[in-house]
Design an enzyme around this catalytic site. Sequence first.
Site, PDB file in Angstrom:
ATOM      1  N   ARG A 176      44.695  45.959  34.708  1.00  0.00           N
ATOM      2  CA  ARG A 176      45.557  46.683  35.634  1.00  0.00           C
ATOM      3  C   ARG A 176      45.760  45.796  36.861  1.00  0.00           C
ATOM      4  O   ARG A 176      44.968  44.901  37.131  1.00  0.00           O
ATOM      5  CB  ARG A 176      44.921  48.008  36.044  1.00  0.00           C
ATOM      6  N   THR A 181      46.234  43.135  42.900  1.00  0.00           N
ATOM      7  CA  THR A 181      47.075  42.832  44.060  1.00  0.00           C
ATOM      8  C   THR A 181      48.554  42.789  43.676  1.00  0.00           C
ATOM      9  O   THR A 181      49.395  42.575  44.536  1.00  0.00           O
ATOM     10  CB  THR A 181      46.676  41.484  44.680  1.00  0.00           C
ATOM     11  N   ASP A 183      38.657  33.810  44.747  1.00  0.00           N
ATOM     12  CA  ASP A 183      38.624  33.852  43.288  1.00  0.00           C
ATOM     13  C   ASP A 183      38.087  32.505  42.827  1.00  0.00           C
ATOM     14  O   ASP A 183      38.857  31.583  42.556  1.00  0.00           O
ATOM     15  CB  ASP A 183      40.036  34.091  42.743  1.00  0.00           C
ATOM     16  N   SER A 225      35.962  34.022  33.159  1.00  0.00           N
ATOM     17  CA  SER A 225      36.491  35.380  33.007  1.00  0.00           C
ATOM     18  C   SER A 225      37.596  35.422  31.957  1.00  0.00           C
ATOM     19  O   SER A 225      37.602  36.276  31.062  1.00  0.00           O
ATOM     20  CB  SER A 225      37.022  35.877  34.352  1.00  0.00           C
ATOM     21  N   LYS A 235      49.721  31.571  41.978  1.00  0.00           N
ATOM     22  CA  LYS A 235      48.313  31.198  42.078  1.00  0.00           C
ATOM     23  C   LYS A 235      48.111  29.701  41.874  1.00  0.00           C
ATOM     24  O   LYS A 235      47.063  29.160  42.230  1.00  0.00           O
ATOM     25  CB  LYS A 235      47.490  31.984  41.054  1.00  0.00           C
TER      26      LYS A 235
END
EC number: 2.4.2.57
Length: 507
Positions: free
Chosen positions: A195, A198, A256, A264, A288
């Site tokens: 989900r 940000t 992060d 992850s 990013k």
Amino acid sequence: MMQLKLEHYNIKIGQHKVLLNIVDAKELGVNPGDRVRIRGHQSLSAIVDTTDDMVPPGTLGVFTEVYEHFEDWDKPVEVVPSFRSKSAAVIKKMLDKKPVVQDEIKMLVSDIVDENLSDVELSAFITASYIHGMTDDEVEWLTRAMIDTGDTIEFDTHPIMDKHSIGGVPGNKISLLIVPIVAANGLLIPKTSSRAITGAGGTADLMEVLSPVEFSSQEVKEITEKVGGALVWGGATNIAPADDKLIKIEYPLSIDPYYQMLASIMAKKGAIGADNVVMDIPVGPGTKVPTVQEGQKLARDLINLGHRLGMNVECAITYGSSPIGRRVGPSLEVKEAMKVLESMEGPNSLIEKSAALAGILLEMGGAAPRDQGKELALETLRSGKALEKMKQIIEAQGGDPNIKSDDIQTGQYTADIFASTDGYVMEFDNKWIIEIARLAGAPNDKGAGVAIHKKRGEQVKKGDPILTIYAEKEIKLDNALATAQRTNPIIVEGMLLRRIPGTYGFQ
């Protein structure tokens, strides 16, 4: 040792924590942040906090995570001081930039999952990896430990395909096209997604417009084996649960850590038994990954980690300087994706990117020869096979397979942003596009978001609408509109950008 009665506080705080009256804490010789062991019908370690009024002497206040471990609430429990977790020493080694071994990483991840570490200790671990980084071995060990401490899915049929987008680009709804394209060509693709944290809508937020997305790992396996693909929320599967606990700490810190991000991503792929994975790495301002050079480094690291884990990984560095398609927000994006599936009507950026990445997976899985995957993906869209497969996935997940794009409702309150001059769209600010959609209510309000009428390079006239904001609540529309007017997220310039007069002017 003390005998204390239990009092339950119906609050989830994400760790094993208990409240002691300060009188009892002094008697036990423990301070806030120390640990105690609770012995009832089973034994459990928990972190202490103290109070002088929330719980009376002789009582142990427990939160939901501890409450769930005990059955006989009428019986007192034994409470004794406990030693600090050995993982704290591992974290200190990492802070001191000293090498750690695989068993230490396994113990650390187990303690994270079992909620035996405080927020302070988790923050220290995140900070250590953020500042000092991790070796290739340490990243592999972390990834394997994250896989082993959660649910895994073992399919009888292979290969298993998967796809991941690094994110940062508004409107990146491509999984809604890629999954049915790949599944329609006989390959299995169980897509577990996140989900939005940000963003204006993760894939799970989008798919929830069409069907339920919360399933157990066993249910994900059954759905995938039945129809070839799934689009589900990973958070309901208990896959790589350590990741969610780390994200809870990373989010308020706004960091992060790079190597934790690698672990992850790959842990979630490893947990579903993926054999072939395509990674979408959007690059550009506001993403990013700002530059192609950084994208290439990330690609090399993902490919290397995949090799260590026995996965075949290919990466696609993609254009990320403007939104994918023209809609941002759950219902708006799903409506746009469904139109492509129904009739190939839709933005070229959405169709091209989806077909290119699906094509890579089709080639990796042996469904298409080298360099012919994209054409097979486009043909799968044109023929209606992808739409039919999407209907099967929706039905298997408990949704209405007959839903059409025109059935999907968007926010009833709207407002337009207009071009202030004649010219061309020169620039998008991705971050403000996302923020405006979030202020409008996305992703929680499914009908909220933005529609983009003009994209980079397109001509506009003064007064043309360039952006429409959708909201389900009028107050949210007002907030989003005010921000859009203040930030100007779509820059329109005339062909003459600036006039610079000569030194001496006209004679």
